[in-house]
Scaffold this motif. Structure first.
Motif, PDB file in Angstrom:
ATOM      1  N   LEU A   1       0.826  -1.203   0.000  1.00  0.00           N
ATOM      2  CA  LEU A   1       0.000   0.000   0.000  1.00  0.00           C
ATOM      3  C   LEU A   1       0.856   1.247   0.000  1.00  0.00           C
ATOM      4  N   LEU A   2       1.937   1.220   0.811  1.00  0.00           N
ATOM      5  CA  LEU A   2       2.843   2.367   0.844  1.00  0.00           C
ATOM      6  C   LEU A   2       3.476   2.595  -0.516  1.00  0.00           C
ATOM      7  N   ALA A   3       3.895   1.502  -1.143  1.00  0.00           N
ATOM      8  CA  ALA A   3       4.513   1.621  -2.461  1.00  0.00           C
ATOM      9  C   ALA A   3       3.521   2.190  -3.468  1.00  0.00           C
ATOM     10  N   ALA A   4       2.279   1.695  -3.412  1.00  0.00           N
ATOM     11  CA  ALA A   4       1.256   2.179  -4.339  1.00  0.00           C
ATOM     12  C   ALA A   4       0.946   3.643  -4.085  1.00  0.00           C
ATOM     13  N   ALA A   5       0.875   4.024  -2.802  1.00  0.00           N
ATOM     14  CA  ALA A   5       0.547   5.406  -2.465  1.00  0.00           C
ATOM     15  C   ALA A   5       1.638   6.359  -2.911  1.00  0.00           C
ATOM     16  N   THR A   6       2.907   5.975  -2.654  1.00  0.00           N
ATOM     17  CA  THR A   6       3.993   6.871  -3.022  1.00  0.00           C
ATOM     18  C   THR A   6       4.140   6.975  -4.524  1.00  0.00           C
ATOM     19  N   ILE A   7       3.914   5.880  -5.245  1.00  0.00           N
ATOM     20  CA  ILE A   7       3.971   5.944  -6.699  1.00  0.00           C
ATOM     21  C   ILE A   7       2.840   6.824  -7.233  1.00  0.00           C
ATOM     22  N   ALA A   8       1.649   6.674  -6.621  1.00  0.00           N
ATOM     23  CA  ALA A   8       0.506   7.475  -7.058  1.00  0.00           C
ATOM     24  C   ALA A   8       0.781   8.956  -6.868  1.00  0.00           C
ATOM     25  N   HIS A   9       1.482   9.289  -5.800  1.00  0.00           N
ATOM     26  CA  HIS A   9       1.791  10.685  -5.527  1.00  0.00           C
ATOM     27  C   HIS A   9       3.131  11.098  -6.135  1.00  0.00           C
ATOM     28  N   GLY A  10       3.735  10.209  -6.908  1.00  0.00           N
ATOM     29  CA  GLY A  10       4.978  10.568  -7.579  1.00  0.00           C
ATOM     30  C   GLY A  10       6.170  10.611  -6.657  1.00  0.00           C
ATOM     31  N   CYS A  11       6.386   9.601  -5.830  1.00  0.00           N
ATOM     32  CA  CYS A  11       7.542   9.607  -4.943  1.00  0.00           C
ATOM     33  C   CYS A  11       8.808   9.701  -5.772  1.00  0.00           C
ATOM     34  N   GLY A  12       9.749  10.492  -5.266  1.00  0.00           N
ATOM     35  CA  GLY A  12      11.043  10.606  -5.915  1.00  0.00           C
ATOM     36  C   GLY A  12      11.031  11.322  -7.245  1.00  0.00           C
ATOM     37  N   VAL A  13       9.954  12.058  -7.521  1.00  0.00           N
ATOM     38  CA  VAL A  13       9.864  12.804  -8.787  1.00  0.00           C
ATOM     39  C   VAL A  13       9.661  14.280  -8.466  1.00  0.00           C
ATOM     40  N   PRO A  14      10.735  15.050  -8.377  1.00  0.00           N
ATOM     41  CA  PRO A  14      10.592  16.468  -8.032  1.00  0.00           C
ATOM     42  C   PRO A  14       9.935  17.265  -9.151  1.00  0.00           C
ATOM     43  N   GLY A  15       9.072  18.194  -8.756  1.00  0.00           N
ATOM     44  CA  GLY A  15       8.459  19.078  -9.744  1.00  0.00           C
ATOM     45  C   GLY A  15       9.465  20.019 -10.359  1.00  0.00           C
ATOM     46  N   VAL A  16      10.459  20.402  -9.551  1.00  0.00           N
ATOM     47  CA  VAL A  16      11.581  21.220 -10.012  1.00  0.00           C
ATOM     48  C   VAL A  16      12.802  20.322 -10.072  1.00  0.00           C
ATOM     49  N   GLN A  17      13.370  20.153 -11.226  1.00  0.00           N
ATOM     50  CA  GLN A  17      14.498  19.234 -11.374  1.00  0.00           C
ATOM     51  C   GLN A  17      15.759  19.798 -10.714  1.00  0.00           C
ATOM     52  N   PRO A  18      16.458  18.985  -9.915  1.00  0.00           N
ATOM     53  CA  PRO A  18      17.697  19.467  -9.285  1.00  0.00           C
ATOM     54  C   PRO A  18      18.796  19.692 -10.316  1.00  0.00           C
ATOM     55  N   ASN A  19      19.685  20.602  -9.990  1.00  0.00           N
ATOM     56  CA  ASN A  19      20.822  20.868 -10.867  1.00  0.00           C
ATOM     57  C   ASN A  19      21.906  19.845 -10.568  1.00  0.00           C
ATOM     58  N   ILE A  20      22.038  18.856 -11.439  1.00  0.00           N
ATOM     59  CA  ILE A  20      23.026  17.795 -11.209  1.00  0.00           C
ATOM     60  C   ILE A  20      23.999  17.716 -12.384  1.00  0.00           C
ATOM     61  N   ASN A  21      24.133  18.814 -13.091  1.00  0.00           N
ATOM     62  CA  ASN A  21      24.993  18.818 -14.285  1.00  0.00           C
ATOM     63  C   ASN A  21      26.449  19.104 -13.966  1.00  0.00           C
ATOM     64  N   ARG A  22      26.699  19.749 -12.828  1.00  0.00           N
ATOM     65  CA  ARG A  22      28.069  20.130 -12.515  1.00  0.00           C
ATOM     66  C   ARG A  22      28.573  19.369 -11.300  1.00  0.00           C
ATOM     67  N   VAL A  23      29.846  19.053 -11.298  1.00  0.00           N
ATOM     68  CA  VAL A  23      30.490  18.421 -10.146  1.00  0.00           C
ATOM     69  C   VAL A  23      31.240  19.517  -9.407  1.00  0.00           C
ATOM     70  N   VAL A  24      30.685  19.950  -8.298  1.00  0.00           N
ATOM     71  CA  VAL A  24      31.302  21.021  -7.526  1.00  0.00           C
ATOM     72  C   VAL A  24      31.313  20.634  -6.059  1.00  0.00           C
ATOM     73  N   ASN A  25      32.132  21.313  -5.284  1.00  0.00           N
ATOM     74  CA  ASN A  25      32.209  21.026  -3.863  1.00  0.00           C
ATOM     75  C   ASN A  25      31.109  21.800  -3.131  1.00  0.00           C
ATOM     76  N   GLY A  26      29.880  21.457  -3.432  1.00  0.00           N
ATOM     77  CA  GLY A  26      28.761  22.090  -2.769  1.00  0.00           C
ATOM     78  C   GLY A  26      28.308  23.350  -3.473  1.00  0.00           C
ATOM     79  N   GLU A  27      27.020  23.537  -3.508  1.00  0.00           N
ATOM     80  CA  GLU A  27      26.444  24.744  -4.108  1.00  0.00           C
ATOM     81  C   GLU A  27      25.022  24.880  -3.591  1.00  0.00           C
ATOM     82  N   GLU A  28      24.463  26.059  -3.760  1.00  0.00           N
ATOM     83  CA  GLU A  28      23.072  26.251  -3.381  1.00  0.00           C
ATOM     84  C   GLU A  28      22.190  25.393  -4.282  1.00  0.00           C
ATOM     85  N   ALA A  29      21.267  24.697  -3.664  1.00  0.00           N
ATOM     86  CA  ALA A  29      20.347  23.858  -4.428  1.00  0.00           C
ATOM     87  C   ALA A  29      19.346  24.727  -5.180  1.00  0.00           C
ATOM     88  N   ARG A  30      18.880  24.235  -6.293  1.00  0.00           N
ATOM     89  CA  ARG A  30      17.784  24.893  -6.989  1.00  0.00           C
ATOM     90  C   ARG A  30      16.568  24.829  -6.066  1.00  0.00           C
TER      91      ARG A  30
END
Length: 275
Positions: free
Chosen positions: A14-43
């Motif tokens: 049920l938990l798996a179904a609920a989280t999939i239904a609500h889009g678990c792990g799918v951010p509405g705003v995509q994180p900036n993961i294009n650069r390899v840096v020693n830390g930066e402000e998140a989008r």
């Protein structure tokens, strides 16, 4: 026992179904993961499962740890973030702690369940994990959404790209940022991390190491998520930030150590079932 096992399995489905239904792990705003840096402000709001765990001092609340929304009313954090008698709240949809952004949702903590094997005086014993039940579910939107949980026993390969997010010190004894930060932390497999010139026996198989040298977590990141993207494109919380080197946050061959979520999926489901 069979009935309880069936009930637990049913809950997990049920938990798996609920989280999939609500889009678990799918951010509405995509994180900036294009650069390899020693830390930066998140989008802003690109890690919508990231929460600020805040403790009450006097009449005000202050950020103390990170945490991860993993279900409609459940937040995963570290056991060492919880002190008996303290009063906590959770703020979701947060980016800049210093301003009101109209995306925040504040929830009181109705129940705290610390893993029974966690021992504040023996951190290396492991099980640094706690679950917080919120007084009511947050509204899931572009700024607030749950992370997925990894499969039971899943172990990431050496070098897997994961991201730590949080409001921890920018460097050892450095300033605490108002805005959420992120850093790429490649996974260091247990056979390497447990070498005598790395963490040695301090690191247990129920932990996961990531980063090291220039890239690391720091004080204030505790309890926050190590987010890793799966082959299906969804992000799962594979680790709960536990500890760093006592000398400096980014000591060479001393990667940040996390409680490995996949080693505790049965405990997580049991708590959600019975509380």
């Amino acid at each position: 026992m069979q009935a309880e096992h069936t009930t637990r399995l049913g809950l997990m489905l049920l938990l798996a179904a609920a989280t999939i239904a609500h889009g678990c792990g799918v951010p509405g705003v995509q994180p900036n993961i294009n650069r390899v840096v020693n830390g930066e402000e998140a989008r802003p709001h690109s890690w919508p499962w990231q929460v600020s765990l805040q403790v009450k001092h006097g009449s005000r609340y202050h950020h103390t740890c990170g945490g991860t929304l993993i279900g409609p009313r459940w937040v995963l954090t570290a056991g060492h973030c919880i002190w008996p008698g303290d009063v906590y709240r959770v703020v979701l949809g947060e980016h800049d702690l210093s301003v009101h952004e109209a995306t925040e949702q504040t929830r009181d903590v109705m129940r705290i369940v610390v893993h029974p094997d966690w021992d504040l005086d023996f951190v290396a014993r492991g099980s640094d994990m706690a679950l917080l039940k919120l007084d009511k579910s947050p509204v899931l939107d572009a700024s607030v959404g749950p992370a997925c949980l990894p499969g039971a026993g899943e172990v990431l390969s050496h070098g897997a790209a994961c991201y730590l997010s949080g409001w921890g010190n920018l460097y050892t004894h450095g300033p605490i940022p108002d805005r959420l930060q992120q850093v790429l932390l490649p996974v260091v497999e247990h056979s390497v991390c447990s070498r005598s010139d790395w963490w040695g026996g301090t690191v247990k198989s129920t932990m996961i190491c990531a980063g090291g040298d220039a890239e690391s977590g720091c004080n204030g990141d505790s309890g926050g998520p190590l987010s890793c993207r799966g082959a299906d494109g969804r992000w799962a919380v594979h680790g709960v930030t536990s500890f760093v080197s006592p000398l400096v946050c980014n000591e060479e061959q001393k990667p940040t150590v996390f409680t490995r979520t996949s080693a505790f999926t049965d405990w997580i489901s049991d708590v959600m079932l019975h509380y």
